[in-house]
Design an enzyme around this catalytic site. Structure first.
Site, short mmCIF file in Angstrom:
data_model
loop_
_atom_site.label_atom_id
_atom_site.label_comp_id
_atom_site.label_asym_id
_atom_site.label_seq_id
_atom_site.Cartn_x
_atom_site.Cartn_y
_atom_site.Cartn_z
N TYR A 49 106.32 47.26 64.09
CA TYR A 49 105.25 47.64 65.00
C TYR A 49 105.54 49.00 65.64
CZ TYR A 49 104.17 42.61 64.75
OH TYR A 49 103.89 41.33 64.33
N HIS A 134 110.00 38.46 58.29
CA HIS A 134 108.68 39.06 58.37
C HIS A 134 108.06 39.25 56.98
CE1 HIS A 134 106.23 42.25 60.86
NE2 HIS A 134 105.50 41.21 60.49
#
Length: 322
Positions: A49, A134
């Site tokens: 992010y 992830h």
């Protein structure tokens, strides 16, 4: 170590990593603070992010709070490395940040350990509560299950992290991970929502059987459920919504309106009502967004709404909590 309590609503920190648009450090801090003031104590981030920006901003806020009063999760699987001659390039994966680092998939134990250590450096915290692998299905699901998950189990046994999980958009991939490792929880993106519930068939019952908690994310299905009135140009799965999906979302909104309920409030509360789901994690890029989300999570919703949706074929009756 036991899995920390997450609360019904968590804060997703992709937005404060400049997802789609840049924001100032002050606005990011105010947005996190608004979530804290609304009672949120679970915060989820990732190196992905904003190429570490989300972790840095979230850590700058959380380091001012007592460590035993919040839960933080981050993700592993993507290592950040310095870019070669970035020449002012910008990130191409949805974040409005300089591309001064690049993401590299690394499911090895060394890569997982390095990822956690670098996340600790960026956040300024002494510990991470939860580490999710992830999007392993995007890169190499087999390597994720055979390499990354055993590495996470080892780090948990060492006490480096309290709990481990996997985050993915695919219910099938998450099911393989639950079967293949001793997970504490999963982060399920977009597959158990008011609009669609494919995870209800196999994945969520398996999680209940194995005592694997579920953090539910993407519950607005890329925005199609995020407003009381569904626009004709709504997006679904990051693409313009197909006609059938659009019609279903509008039917859900119309049913909500009959009962005096906003569609986003129904979407939030439905997504956390399954017994396998521990929390719904929602992002925000402005303070008023997270305040509104908290209000919607607390809004009163009559049980008759769910019954009406089931009667109209908009929900499976087995999923309705009376």
């Amino acid at each position: 170590m036991s899995l920390p309590e997450l609360g019904r609503l968590g804060f997703g920190a992709a937005g404060i990593g400049n997802l789609y648009r840049a924001m100032s450090d002050d606005v990011a801090a105010a947005t996190i603070a608004a979530g804290w003031d609304a009672g949120i104590r679970y915060f989820d981030t990732a190196p992905h992010y904003g190429l570490g920006l989300s972790e840095r901003r979230l850590g700058a806020f959380l380091t001012t709070k007592p460590r035993d009063e919040f839960v933080i999760s981050t993700k592993v699987g993507r290592i950040l490395e310095p870019a070669v001659n970035p020449d002012g390039a910008r990130d191409t994966q949805g974040f409005d940040v300089p591309a001064d680092t690049v993401r590299r998939w690394d499911p090895s134990e060394a890569g997982i350990r390095r990822s956690i250590e670098e996340s600790l450096e960026r956040t300024g915290l002494e510990s991470i509560d939860i580490a999710y692998l992830h999007d392993p299905d995007v890169y190499d699901l087999e390597a994720g299950i055979k390499e990354a998950l055993p590495a996470l189990e080892k780090l948990r046994a060492e006490g480096m992290i309290r709990a481990i999980g996997v985050g993915a958009n695919s219910a099938a991939a998450l099911r393989e991970c639950v079967l293949g490792a001793d997970l504490d929880l999963i982060m399920l993106a977009g597959r158990y929502t008011l609009l669609e519930q494919p995870a209800a068939a196999d994945l969520l019952p398996l999680c209940l059987e194995r005592n694997v908690k579920v953090a539910n994310v993407g519950v607005y299905n890329s925005g199609i459920l995020a407003r009381a009135v569904v626009p004709d140009d709504a997006f679904y799965n990051y693409q313009p919504a197909p006609a059938g999906i659009l019609a279903r979302a509008k039917a859900l909104a119309a049913c909500c309106e009959e009962f005096g309920v906003e569609l986003p409030a129904a979407a939030l509360q439905f997504a956390v009502n399954h017994p396998a789901v521990s929390t719904v994690v929602v992002g925000a890029s402005r303070p008023e967004q997270i305040i509104q989300t908290a209000e919607r999570m607390a809004a009163g919703i009559p049980a008759e709404l769910w019954t009406a949706m089931a009667a109209r074929g908009l929900l499976d009756a087995s999923l309705v909590n009376g």
